[in-house]
Design an enzyme around this catalytic site. Sequence first.
Site, mmCIF file in Angstrom:
data_model
loop_
_atom_site.group_PDB
_atom_site.id
_atom_site.type_symbol
_atom_site.label_atom_id
_atom_site.label_comp_id
_atom_site.label_asym_id
_atom_site.label_seq_id
_atom_site.Cartn_x
_atom_site.Cartn_y
_atom_site.Cartn_z
ATOM 1 N N GLU A 90 0.808 -1.140 -0.032
ATOM 2 C CA GLU A 90 -0.011 -0.117 -0.131
ATOM 3 C C GLU A 90 1.078 1.308 -0.157
ATOM 4 O O GLU A 90 2.030 1.199 0.489
ATOM 5 C CB GLU A 90 -0.801 0.096 1.226
ATOM 6 C CG GLU A 90 -1.781 -1.217 1.265
ATOM 7 C CD GLU A 90 -2.422 -0.948 2.700
ATOM 8 O OE1 GLU A 90 -3.155 -1.996 2.807
ATOM 9 O OE2 GLU A 90 -2.327 -0.146 3.518
ATOM 10 N N CYS A 105 2.495 8.098 2.225
ATOM 11 C CA CYS A 105 3.283 7.310 3.275
ATOM 12 C C CYS A 105 3.391 5.795 2.316
ATOM 13 O O CYS A 105 2.835 5.320 1.488
ATOM 14 C CB CYS A 105 1.810 6.741 4.170
ATOM 15 S SG CYS A 105 2.388 5.396 5.211
ATOM 16 N N CYS A 112 4.765 -7.650 7.111
ATOM 17 C CA CYS A 112 5.611 -7.223 8.233
ATOM 18 C C CYS A 112 5.804 -8.410 9.491
ATOM 19 O O CYS A 112 4.653 -8.987 9.601
ATOM 20 C CB CYS A 112 5.098 -5.908 9.044
ATOM 21 S SG CYS A 112 6.012 -5.176 10.347
ATOM 22 N N CYS A 116 2.861 -6.137 15.552
ATOM 23 C CA CYS A 116 2.171 -5.264 16.540
ATOM 24 C C CYS A 116 0.496 -5.487 16.549
ATOM 25 O O CYS A 116 -0.004 -5.680 15.570
ATOM 26 C CB CYS A 116 2.191 -3.982 15.934
ATOM 27 S SG CYS A 116 4.194 -3.321 15.813
ATOM 28 N N CYS A 119 -2.418 -3.574 14.381
ATOM 29 C CA CYS A 119 -1.936 -3.421 12.836
ATOM 30 C C CYS A 119 -2.193 -4.389 11.905
ATOM 31 O O CYS A 119 -1.959 -5.573 12.190
ATOM 32 C CB CYS A 119 -0.286 -3.138 12.964
ATOM 33 S SG CYS A 119 0.165 -2.942 11.195
ATOM 34 N N CYS A 340 -2.759 1.541 8.349
ATOM 35 C CA CYS A 340 -1.721 0.798 7.827
ATOM 36 C C CYS A 340 -2.124 -0.618 7.643
ATOM 37 O O CYS A 340 -2.460 -1.365 8.457
ATOM 38 C CB CYS A 340 -0.191 0.807 8.787
ATOM 39 S SG CYS A 340 0.829 -0.467 8.325
HETATM 40 S S1 SF4 Z 1 2.609 -1.282 13.266
HETATM 41 FE FE1 SF4 Z 1 2.662 -2.788 11.662
HETATM 42 S S2 SF4 Z 1 3.566 -2.309 10.066
HETATM 43 FE FE2 SF4 Z 1 4.829 -1.330 11.744
HETATM 44 S S3 SF4 Z 1 5.891 -2.357 12.494
HETATM 45 FE FE3 SF4 Z 1 4.385 -3.094 13.833
HETATM 46 S S4 SF4 Z 1 3.175 -4.639 12.442
HETATM 47 FE FE4 SF4 Z 1 4.818 -3.662 11.336
#
Ligand code: SF4
Length: 355
Positions: A90, A105, A112, A116, A119, A340
């Site tokens: 994205e 962005c 990833c 997190c 996310c 995100c």
């Molecule tokens: S917020 Fe999302 S994209 Fe950013 S480091 Fe954490 S898991 Fe990865």
Amino acid sequence: MKSLADVDLHELQSALHDAALPESHALRLLLAYYKQNGVINTDALQLGAPATALFNDLLSTTHTTVAARHVSSDGTVKLLLSLRAGGTVEAVLMPSYHDTRAAGCLSSQVGCAMGCDFCASTRGGLERNLTAGEIVEQFLHLRREAATQGRRLNTVVFMGMGEPMHNLDAVATAIRRVTVPPFNLIAKRGVTVSTVGIVPGIERLASMDLNVHLALSLHAPDDETRSKLIPSNKRWKVADVMDAAKRFSESTGRVVTIEYTLLAGVNDSDAQARELSRVMHGFRAHVNLIPYNPIGPGLSGVTYEKPSVDRIERFRTILTDANVVTHVRQTRGDDVNAACGQLRHRATTLPIASV
Ligand code: SF4
């Protein structure tokens, strides 16, 4: 195969030199490529048949195509880019309140690994790192979107999919490619690299002489809360990541941004605002409060919510009363899944309209 986004001026000049062709073609070609934001008309360029043939693969190759384009009622444009080498990422364009500017962005990885909890980008794990050329093409897509709105893309942040510190060589190469004279597509001071707190990466970024900004995704001022949200906090704790950010600021002279996504009932209490003020004390940085954009249950099964307007204001007031420079980010593109990883996640679970 390479695209023009993969090469720098020196590489093109060397190829022309080796083929006994005028090296001046290299600058003309790259200037045209960047000026037209990645869409090039070789006939108009009149390189001549030998140089056109030499660069045939470069001229006909692109790594990214727009698989979906969503435009928000506030002008935010979210692109889902399909990668020739596999996967999707994205990239988001956000119009500035200044009517000739826009912010972008960018993603640094496909998926990833950081996990997190709140996310959407991490739900399928990490697929692979993006190449520098794929990142440059993302940048050019956003620049083209900005141009269609009569705007210039004057700031970008690596805060899309991925942890940039885990792909720092490609991120740095892409930054150099778009900031280097004579192209100067964006100023270095307009570029921010955001991290969840990979301390060796922060140190390496400071040593690279890139002269970009750093954003640290803190999201909680205490280790107990932060470790629930961000698994890497078990390795680099709040004190570790704040110390690294301070050293970055001292060695580069750049003001650091502390990103803090406000999650109702999780990290938005008065006590946490006071603790955030305490850890910010004496640090030349500002706090960016980001009201959460709900995405459904996180990896842990917890469903996070956006705090009320009153709670956000109360949190902000505690920080500003403690002399912490604080901004509340205007939520952008809610109606196009602008948080995100949301659009990509949605694309893998629901059919979305192609462009
Ligand atoms: S917020 Fe999302 S994209 Fe950013 S480091 Fe954490 S898991 Fe990865």
